[in-house]
Design a protein around this motif. Structure first.
Motif, short mmCIF file in Angstrom:
data_model
loop_
_atom_site.label_atom_id
_atom_site.label_comp_id
_atom_site.label_asym_id
_atom_site.label_seq_id
_atom_site.Cartn_x
_atom_site.Cartn_y
_atom_site.Cartn_z
N TYR A 37 -7.37 -0.38 2.90
CA TYR A 37 -5.94 -0.08 2.71
C TYR A 37 -5.13 -1.39 2.66
N ILE A 38 -3.95 -1.41 3.29
CA ILE A 38 -3.25 -2.70 3.42
C ILE A 38 -2.83 -2.79 4.88
N THR A 39 -3.80 -3.06 5.71
CA THR A 39 -3.53 -3.13 7.14
C THR A 39 -4.09 -4.46 7.62
N ILE A 54 9.96 -4.90 2.57
CA ILE A 54 8.89 -5.86 2.85
C ILE A 54 8.34 -5.59 4.25
N ASP A 55 7.03 -5.80 4.40
CA ASP A 55 6.37 -5.34 5.63
C ASP A 55 5.78 -6.48 6.46
N PRO A 56 6.44 -6.90 7.51
CA PRO A 56 5.80 -7.87 8.40
C PRO A 56 4.46 -7.37 8.97
N HIS A 57 4.30 -6.04 9.06
CA HIS A 57 2.99 -5.60 9.60
C HIS A 57 1.89 -5.58 8.54
N LYS A 58 2.22 -6.08 7.36
CA LYS A 58 1.15 -6.31 6.38
C LYS A 58 0.88 -7.83 6.33
N TRP A 59 1.61 -8.55 5.44
CA TRP A 59 1.17 -9.93 5.21
C TRP A 59 1.83 -10.96 6.11
N THR A 68 3.54 3.44 -8.52
CA THR A 68 4.35 3.28 -7.30
C THR A 68 3.71 4.05 -6.15
N HIS A 69 3.76 3.46 -4.98
CA HIS A 69 3.22 4.11 -3.77
C HIS A 69 3.95 5.45 -3.54
N THR A 70 3.28 6.34 -2.86
CA THR A 70 3.79 7.71 -2.69
C THR A 70 5.09 7.82 -1.90
N TRP A 71 5.58 6.72 -1.32
CA TRP A 71 6.87 6.81 -0.62
C TRP A 71 7.96 7.33 -1.55
N ILE A 72 7.85 7.01 -2.86
CA ILE A 72 8.92 7.39 -3.79
C ILE A 72 8.99 8.92 -3.93
N GLY A 132 8.13 0.44 8.97
CA GLY A 132 7.12 0.06 7.99
C GLY A 132 7.64 0.18 6.58
N GLY A 133 6.71 0.16 5.63
CA GLY A 133 7.07 0.13 4.22
C GLY A 133 7.79 1.38 3.75
N ASN A 134 7.30 2.54 4.16
CA ASN A 134 7.99 3.76 3.73
C ASN A 134 9.44 3.72 4.17
N MET A 135 9.66 3.43 5.43
CA MET A 135 11.03 3.46 5.96
C MET A 135 11.89 2.38 5.32
N ALA A 136 11.32 1.22 5.07
CA ALA A 136 12.10 0.14 4.46
C ALA A 136 12.53 0.55 3.05
N ASN A 137 11.61 1.16 2.31
CA ASN A 137 11.97 1.63 0.96
C ASN A 137 13.03 2.73 1.04
N PHE A 138 12.90 3.62 2.04
CA PHE A 138 13.89 4.69 2.18
C PHE A 138 15.29 4.12 2.41
N THR A 156 0.98 -3.58 -6.21
CA THR A 156 0.69 -2.15 -6.11
C THR A 156 -0.41 -1.90 -5.09
N VAL A 157 -0.36 -0.71 -4.53
CA VAL A 157 -1.28 -0.40 -3.44
C VAL A 157 -2.73 -0.39 -3.91
N SER A 158 -2.99 -0.03 -5.17
CA SER A 158 -4.39 0.07 -5.61
C SER A 158 -4.96 -1.28 -6.02
C1 LIG Z 1 3.26 -0.97 -2.11
C2 LIG Z 1 3.41 -0.19 -0.84
N1 LIG Z 1 4.60 0.35 -0.53
C3 LIG Z 1 4.78 1.05 0.61
C4 LIG Z 1 3.76 1.26 1.49
C5 LIG Z 1 3.99 2.04 2.76
O1 LIG Z 1 3.95 1.17 3.84
P1 LIG Z 1 3.81 1.72 5.34
O2 LIG Z 1 2.44 2.29 5.42
O3 LIG Z 1 4.03 0.54 6.18
O4 LIG Z 1 4.86 2.77 5.52
C6 LIG Z 1 2.50 0.73 1.20
C7 LIG Z 1 1.37 0.93 2.11
O5 LIG Z 1 0.29 0.48 1.90
C8 LIG Z 1 2.33 -0.02 0.01
O6 LIG Z 1 1.15 -0.55 -0.31
#
Ligand SMILES: Cc1ncc(COP(=O)(O)O)c(C=O)c1O
Length: 501
Positions: A94-96, A307-312, A196-200, A154-160, A253-255
């Motif tokens: 994943y991206i952890t 942007i996610d400090p808990h990733k990179w 796009t990641h499923t947050w959208i 995290g990323g979902n919430m930041a995008n939201f 992208t996530v993939s």
């Molecule tokens: C491109 C992208 N956006 C958003 C997210 C969601 O991040 P989070 O899991 O921290 O909510 C991810 C998670 O891998 C991601 O790769």
């Protein structure tokens, strides 16, 4: 004056300072031992939920309490013996990211003081630390340092948060009064690529737009959005009386780690007067790394970035960050001032900048990490991860039975594809996807290394994402051999007769 008749209070959750000291020292010792042993441990033991449940106290919540010491010992043992270790040098799923040890101590300190970073009044120094953290994150990626920003989970919430700022700013009617449908019945349109990641999908659903508001734009073969198709769709929507408001670009992208053509999207958004949001949850921190793709630097032109400090940045979960270039637009989206809060305008009131009211001090672990590594250290760790990913690709290329697929940022995708099978043949492709899914299953359960998967053009592939400061050349070089071993074994068991030569 002491009241001699007053009973000393003994709350069941209190810990006398001396006992706290003893338990804390013992726990830190155990954690240090665990970190030292990490490379020798299996990444995961692949245990089943039903078996794990048996390890927990059975039955209802105990009526009476228990002493803290054995509880803490038991909890530590459960976690050390039955976790998947994303801090293991061979964890690339994943991206952890692996988590900086200082972050663990920061979380303990933050929890001990427990400031409520919803308001400056309740968290004076913590609020100022979060303000500085947000500013430094902006500077690290080249975003203006006076941008609005808030740390989230995290990323979902930041995008939201960014979508909500765009919604409030860009709808030509007052969204707070009117909602997402204008008085004249007009509705909004949001654009994002199919990669796009499923947050959208969650965002358009949760924030009332509905799935129909989302225009998913095709990507080119490299998972980057097709800008011409996007432009065409915007024109069609305007002609149909819809209200385009924002374009979502992805920086990593996530993939596959693909970066959208952000400069071209910024030009388009400027022409069309649309909000440009960049999901840099994964790739954002690489924006100023020397070997990052040039499109990444263009994220400075966005109206908002997640942007996610808990990733990179290798901060322990959870820490995301929403940045909105115009700080007023962030505040306008979230600010309500109820009569029961009489907070002064001194300092930031973070409850006015996001969805949370009470907020923990997640900024501390980010702030300390940024200071421990410094700007150069942060960029060097990212560069090293990207170099290791390129090395993995080179290692994969050495094996005739492995097929390299993509490499971008720190993600490398490939699959086990025995060279005697005709790649591209539909029956072979179906089999290869089944085979690689099985390879992944065994790899993940085996504990030697951990990757996840991607589906690229219908093909199921293995995907290693290196956001791990513990990974070395030796770790990366070990992966192809593990996949070859599992692939060969499973191919012998599974290959259909029709595909045997
Ligand atoms: C491109 C992208 N956006 C958003 C997210 C969601 O991040 P989070 O899991 O921290 O909510 C991810 C998670 O891998 C991601 O790769």
């Amino acid at each position: 004056m002491n009241d001699a008749t007053a009973m000393p209070r003994q709350a069941p959750l209190d810990l006398p300072p001396e006992e706290f000291r003893r338990l804390g020292h013992a726990l830190v010792d155990r954690i240090a031992d665990f970190l030292a042993r990490l490379p020798e441990l299996p990444v995961t033991r692949g245990e089943r939920a039903a078996d794990l449940r048996k390890l927990l106290p059975q039955g209802a919540l105990p009526t009476s309490g228990s002493p803290a010491d054995p509880l803490l010992t038991e909890a530590a043992q459960l976690l050390f013996d039955h976790s998947l270790f994303n801090g293991h040098p061979r964890f690339w799923g994943y991206i952890t990211s692996s988590a900086a040890p200082l972050g663990a101590l920061a979380d303990m300190l933050a929890a001990a003081v427990n400031p409520n970073v919803g308001s400056f009044d309740l968290s004076p120094i913590a609020t100022e630390i979060e303000r500085q953290t947000v500013r430094w994150i902006a500077e690290l990626i080249g975003f203006p340092s006076d941008s609005g920003g808030v740390l989230v989970s995290g990323g979902n919430m930041a995008n939201f948060v960014c979508v909500l700022a765009a919604r409030r700013t860009m709808l030509p009617w007052n969204a707070r009064e009117q909602g997402v449908v204008g008085a004249d019945g007009r509705t909004a349109r949001i654009y994002a690529s199919t990669a796009t990641h499923t947050w959208i999908d969650k965002a358009v659903d949760l924030f009332g737009f509905g799935a129909g508001a989302l225009a998913k734009i095709a990507t080119q073969k490299d998972e980057r959005i097709d800008v011409a198709a996007l432009e065409k769709q915007i024109a069609l929507d305007r002609a149909a009386g819809r209200v385009p408001i924002m374009v979502v670009a992805t920086a990593g992208t996530v993939s596959t780690g693909a970066v959208d053509p952000i400069a071209a999207l910024a030009d388009l958004c400027a022409r069309e007067k649309l909000w440009l949001h960049v999901d840099g949850a994964y790739g954002g921190f690489a924006a100023r790394a020397p070997s990052a793709p040039s499109d990444l630097t263009a994220l400075t032109r966005a109206d908002s970035v997640a942007i996610d400090p808990h990733k990179w940045l290798y901060v322990p979960l959870e820490a995301g960050c929403a940045l909105v270039k115009n700080a007023t637009q962030l505040r306008d989206a979230f600010s309500f001032r109820p009569p029961y809060y009489r907070f002064e305008d001194e300092g930031a009131q973070f409850y006015e900048l996001g969805m949370q009211n009470s907020r923990g001090f997640r900024a501390l672990k980010v702030w300390l990490g940024l200071r421990q590594a410094g700007e150069q250290g942060c960029l060097r760790m990212i560069e090293d991860d990207m170099a290791l990913s390129r090395k993995l690709r080179a290692e994969v290329e050495k094996h005739a039975d492995l097929q390299p697929m993509t490499q971008a940022l720190s993600i490398c995708t490939f699959r086990y594809a025995p060279h005697d099978l005709k790649r591209g043949d539909p029956a072979v492709e179906t089999y290869l996807s089944q085979l690689n899914e099985r390879v992944l299953g065994e790899l993940q359960a085996g504990g030697e290394a951990y990757v996840s998967n991607a589906v690229l053009g219908g093909a199921y592939v293995l995907r290693a994402c290196i956001v791990n400061f513990r990974t070395t050349d030796t770790d990366v070089a070990a992966l192809p051999a593990i996949v070859m071993r599992l692939g060969k074994k499973l191919d012998t068991e599974l290959r259909p007769a029709a595909l045997r030569s």
